[in-house]
Structure formats: structure tokens, C-alpha cells
Design a protein around this motif. Structure first.
Motif, PDB file in Angstrom:
ATOM      1  N   LEU A   2       1.484   9.942 -24.358  1.00 26.97           N
ATOM      2  CA  LEU A   2       2.855   9.559 -24.050  1.00 26.97           C
ATOM      3  C   LEU A   2       2.780   8.360 -23.112  1.00 26.97           C
ATOM      4  N   VAL A   3       3.395   7.251 -23.517  1.00 33.11           N
ATOM      5  CA  VAL A   3       3.387   6.036 -22.713  1.00 33.11           C
ATOM      6  C   VAL A   3       4.841   5.646 -22.479  1.00 33.11           C
ATOM      7  N   ALA A   4       5.248   5.521 -21.208  1.00 35.22           N
ATOM      8  CA  ALA A   4       6.658   5.270 -20.920  1.00 35.22           C
ATOM      9  C   ALA A   4       6.816   4.404 -19.683  1.00 35.22           C
ATOM     10  N   GLY A   5       7.845   3.550 -19.703  1.00 34.97           N
ATOM     11  CA  GLY A   5       8.130   2.721 -18.544  1.00 34.97           C
ATOM     12  C   GLY A   5       9.302   1.797 -18.793  1.00 34.97           C
ATOM     13  N   GLY A  24      -6.141   6.305 -35.958  1.00 33.34           N
ATOM     14  CA  GLY A  24      -6.310   7.745 -35.827  1.00 33.34           C
ATOM     15  C   GLY A  24      -5.744   8.321 -34.558  1.00 33.34           C
ATOM     16  N   ARG A  25      -5.387   7.482 -33.580  1.00 31.63           N
ATOM     17  CA  ARG A  25      -4.791   7.941 -32.332  1.00 31.63           C
ATOM     18  C   ARG A  25      -3.270   8.041 -32.498  1.00 31.63           C
ATOM     19  N   GLN A  26      -2.652   9.033 -31.902  1.00 32.04           N
ATOM     20  CA  GLN A  26      -1.213   9.231 -31.986  1.00 32.04           C
ATOM     21  C   GLN A  26      -0.586   8.979 -30.624  1.00 32.04           C
ATOM     22  N   ALA A  27       0.559   8.287 -30.610  1.00 29.55           N
ATOM     23  CA  ALA A  27       1.212   7.982 -29.338  1.00 29.55           C
ATOM     24  C   ALA A  27       2.728   7.947 -29.502  1.00 29.55           C
ATOM     25  N   LEU A  28       3.422   8.476 -28.487  1.00 26.99           N
ATOM     26  CA  LEU A  28       4.860   8.324 -28.348  1.00 26.99           C
ATOM     27  C   LEU A  28       5.088   7.317 -27.225  1.00 26.99           C
ATOM     28  N   VAL A  29       5.839   6.258 -27.507  1.00 24.96           N
ATOM     29  CA  VAL A  29       6.023   5.176 -26.547  1.00 24.96           C
ATOM     30  C   VAL A  29       7.519   4.962 -26.319  1.00 24.96           C
ATOM     31  N   PHE A  30       7.929   4.964 -25.044  1.00 20.82           N
ATOM     32  CA  PHE A  30       9.323   4.761 -24.666  1.00 20.82           C
ATOM     33  C   PHE A  30       9.397   3.603 -23.683  1.00 20.82           C
ATOM     34  N   VAL A  31      10.283   2.631 -23.969  1.00 20.94           N
ATOM     35  CA  VAL A  31      10.432   1.478 -23.086  1.00 20.94           C
ATOM     36  C   VAL A  31      11.911   1.258 -22.788  1.00 20.94           C
ATOM     37  N   VAL A  45       1.912   5.061 -33.940  1.00 23.55           N
ATOM     38  CA  VAL A  45       2.774   4.913 -32.766  1.00 23.55           C
ATOM     39  C   VAL A  45       4.238   5.098 -33.154  1.00 23.55           C
ATOM     40  N   VAL A  46       4.918   5.967 -32.431  1.00 23.79           N
ATOM     41  CA  VAL A  46       6.375   6.093 -32.550  1.00 23.79           C
ATOM     42  C   VAL A  46       6.968   5.412 -31.315  1.00 23.79           C
ATOM     43  N   LEU A  47       7.636   4.286 -31.542  1.00 24.72           N
ATOM     44  CA  LEU A  47       8.115   3.445 -30.445  1.00 24.72           C
ATOM     45  C   LEU A  47       9.634   3.555 -30.327  1.00 24.72           C
ATOM     46  N   GLY A  82      13.235  13.939 -22.579  1.00 23.03           N
ATOM     47  CA  GLY A  82      13.624  15.335 -22.460  1.00 23.03           C
ATOM     48  C   GLY A  82      14.070  15.945 -23.771  1.00 23.03           C
ATOM     49  N   ARG A  83      14.625  15.126 -24.677  1.00 23.25           N
ATOM     50  CA  ARG A  83      15.082  15.683 -25.956  1.00 23.25           C
ATOM     51  C   ARG A  83      14.085  15.453 -27.094  1.00 23.25           C
ATOM     52  N   THR A  84      12.900  14.987 -26.751  1.00 25.46           N
ATOM     53  CA  THR A  84      11.879  14.716 -27.761  1.00 25.46           C
ATOM     54  C   THR A  84      10.956  15.920 -27.940  1.00 25.46           C
ATOM     55  N   THR A  85      10.685  16.272 -29.175  1.00 27.49           N
ATOM     56  CA  THR A  85       9.713  17.319 -29.483  1.00 27.49           C
ATOM     57  C   THR A  85       8.321  16.708 -29.472  1.00 27.49           C
TER      58      THR A  85
END
Length: 275
Positions: free
Chosen positions: A156-159, A177-184, A201-203, A224-227
Motif C-alpha cells: 500500500l503506497v499513499a500520500g 508480479g508485485r501487487q500494489a494499491l496506490v493512493f495519491v 498497480v491499482v492507482l 478506509g472503504r477499500t478491500t
């Protein structure tokens, strides 16, 4: 008798602005070049450096060197002591002796801005700065924090926009092959920039639609609402200090993520300056 030189993790480098470009309406890229940069190193990712900006009336910053440099720096007269701010390396090209740093412009980039944004807003080719950065002779390279354990299943990457250079560099580095959820969180959708990656990546871009940053809300609500995916996570959070602290508290207390797997950093603080 053989004398071994002690190499400190960081060294002071001098550099000159050779290019500027407007990446987005509020993000300006400053490209530095100089022979000193042959001695610099960068781990990429969220590599931290410090820039010293000359005070008004000075062509270049005067920065003490040596073991007690910071005490000497703080003791300098106000009209001589350069402003200092921490930034992320956006790109370092040692073969070309070039360094890119992306700086967020607050307000109009001039009046009312902090010293870094004000300087960046008017920066021109030939302007000179000093840079505190990793010394290439020192092992290991220090000053970066994105270090997911080998058994990490997803990140999880966020900022906010102040973390955008680091977030972009991190996402670009993620392997296939790496999975990431990213929020900006950004000022507006005009700040959206490409973020290519070999990873899955889900951005998610979160726009304040021009409203001022108030230290929280968008990131916390969206995450908070992300699974979350299954498996062992690793979280990297950076931005306004109170918002990031609250987000870390949510991940640890409400999402049951081990606090040792959550890196968080306050890049700035509402109503205050962080060097």
C-alpha cells in the motif's frame, strides 16, 4: 602505517540549475548538474536529500562542512544562513552528472510560499545550490525507506502531492508480479501524471478540486472503504503529518496491519516548517 579514511554517509555537493520544466501546474522539475555530483549516490525509490537555497542578495549558499557543520550552520546570522529543505530524488543520472528534483509550488510559487517553493518558482538556468546527499564511497546507501520484506504479498503506497515524486519512483521500480494499491491526493486532476510500472498497480487519484489541504480526509476515507488483498502487506505513507499519522493509526488499529510493516513520514505540517 596504513591510514584508513573515514567516509561519512552524507556529503555536501555543489550544483547548478541547467533546466527547469513544469511537470504539472503545481509541480516544477529542477535539473541540476555539476562535477561534484560524480561523488553522489542514490538508491532511487524515496531517496531523501537536502537542498540549501541562497538567501536574498547571495548568488550561492554558504554551508559549513565538517563534523560539526549543523551546529555551525544554525549559528550563522539570519541574513547569511541559507534555507534548507528536504526533497526526494526524482531521477539521478550519474553518467551525465545530472539530478532531477520535483518541487511542489504552493500558492503562486512566490509570495506566501515557503523558501523551497519560492526558490523553485523563480529558479533559472545558472542558479546555484548546495546538496546534502549520500556519498558514493559509503556503503550502504542511507536515506531511503521503501524496504518491503521479502515475503510481502502486496504493498500500500499513499500520500499527497508532496510525496508524488517518491511515489512515482517507487511505483516505477516495482517488478513484474508485485501487487500494489496506490493512493495519491492532489490539488486537482490537473496534477495527474503518468506512473508506468511493470507491477500490478491499482492507482487511485483523489482530487481536492482546488480546496486547500486541511491535513486529512481524502486518503483516510478512500483507504478506509477499500478491500485489501490477501496476504502479508507492507505500507508506505507520506504527506501532511497529521493526516499520515491518522492513516497509520487506522491501518494498525482498525485494519490489523503489524505496525512494523507500516512506514510513515510527515513530509510537511500544517502551519509549520519542516527542514
Amino acid at each position: 602505517m596504513t591510514t584508513t579514511e573515514t567516509v561519512e554517509p552524507y556529503a555536501l555537493f555543489r550544483a547548478t540549475v541547467v533546466r527547469t520544466s513544469q511537470v504539472t501546474p503545481r509541480l516544477r522539475r529542477i535539473t541540476f548538474r555539476g562535477p561534484d555530483l560524480a561523488g553522489m549516490a542514490s538508491a532511487g525509490l524515496d531517496q531523501r536529500i537536502k537542498l540549501f537555497f541562497p538567501p536574498p542578495g547571495h548568488d550561492e549558499p554558504v554551508v559549513p562542512e565538517g563534523e560539526n557543520w549543523y551546529a555551525e550552520f544554525r549559528a550563522m546570522p539570519d541574513d547569511v544562513r541559507p534555507a534548507i529543505r528536504t526533497y526526494t530524488v526524482r531521477d539521478f543520472r550519474p553518467d551525465a552528472l545530472e539530478l532531477d528534483v520535483d518541487i511542489v509550488l504552493h500558492g503562486d510559487g512566490h509570495a506566501g510560499s515557503g523558501p523551497g517553493a519560492s526558490w523553485a518558482g523563480r529558479a533559472a538556468v545558472g542558479d546555484r545550490v548546495a546538496i546534502l546527499a549520500p556519498d558514493a564511497r559509503h556503503t550502504p546507501i542511507l536515506g531511503y525507506e521503501f524496504k518491503p520484506p521479502a515475503d510481502t504479498a502486496w504493498s500500500l503506497v499513499a500520500g499527497d502531492e508532496t510525496a508524488l515524486p517518491a511515489i512515482t519512483a517507487i511505483v516505477e521500480s516495482l517488478p513484474s508480479g508485485r501487487q500494489a494499491l496506490v493512493f495519491v491526493e492532489v490539488d486537482s486532476l490537473a496534477e495527474v501524471t503518468p506512473m508506468p510500472s511493470a507491477a500490478d498497480v491499482v492507482l487511485t487519484w483523489l482530487s481536492r478540486a482546488g480546496a486547500p489541504a486541511v491535513g486529512g480526509g481524502l486518503l483516510r476515507a478512500a483507504i478506509g472503504r477499500t478491500t485489501f488483498p490477501q496476504g502479508r502487506p507492507y505500507a508506505w505513507l507520506a504527506g501532511e503529518s497529521s493526516a499520515i499519522t491518522d492513516l497509520r493509526r487506522h491501518l494498525v488499529n482498525e485494519r490489523d496491519i503489524d505496525k512494523e510493516l507500516v512506514y510513515f513520514s510527515g513530509y510537511w505540517l500544517l502551519g509549520s516548517a519542516i527542514e
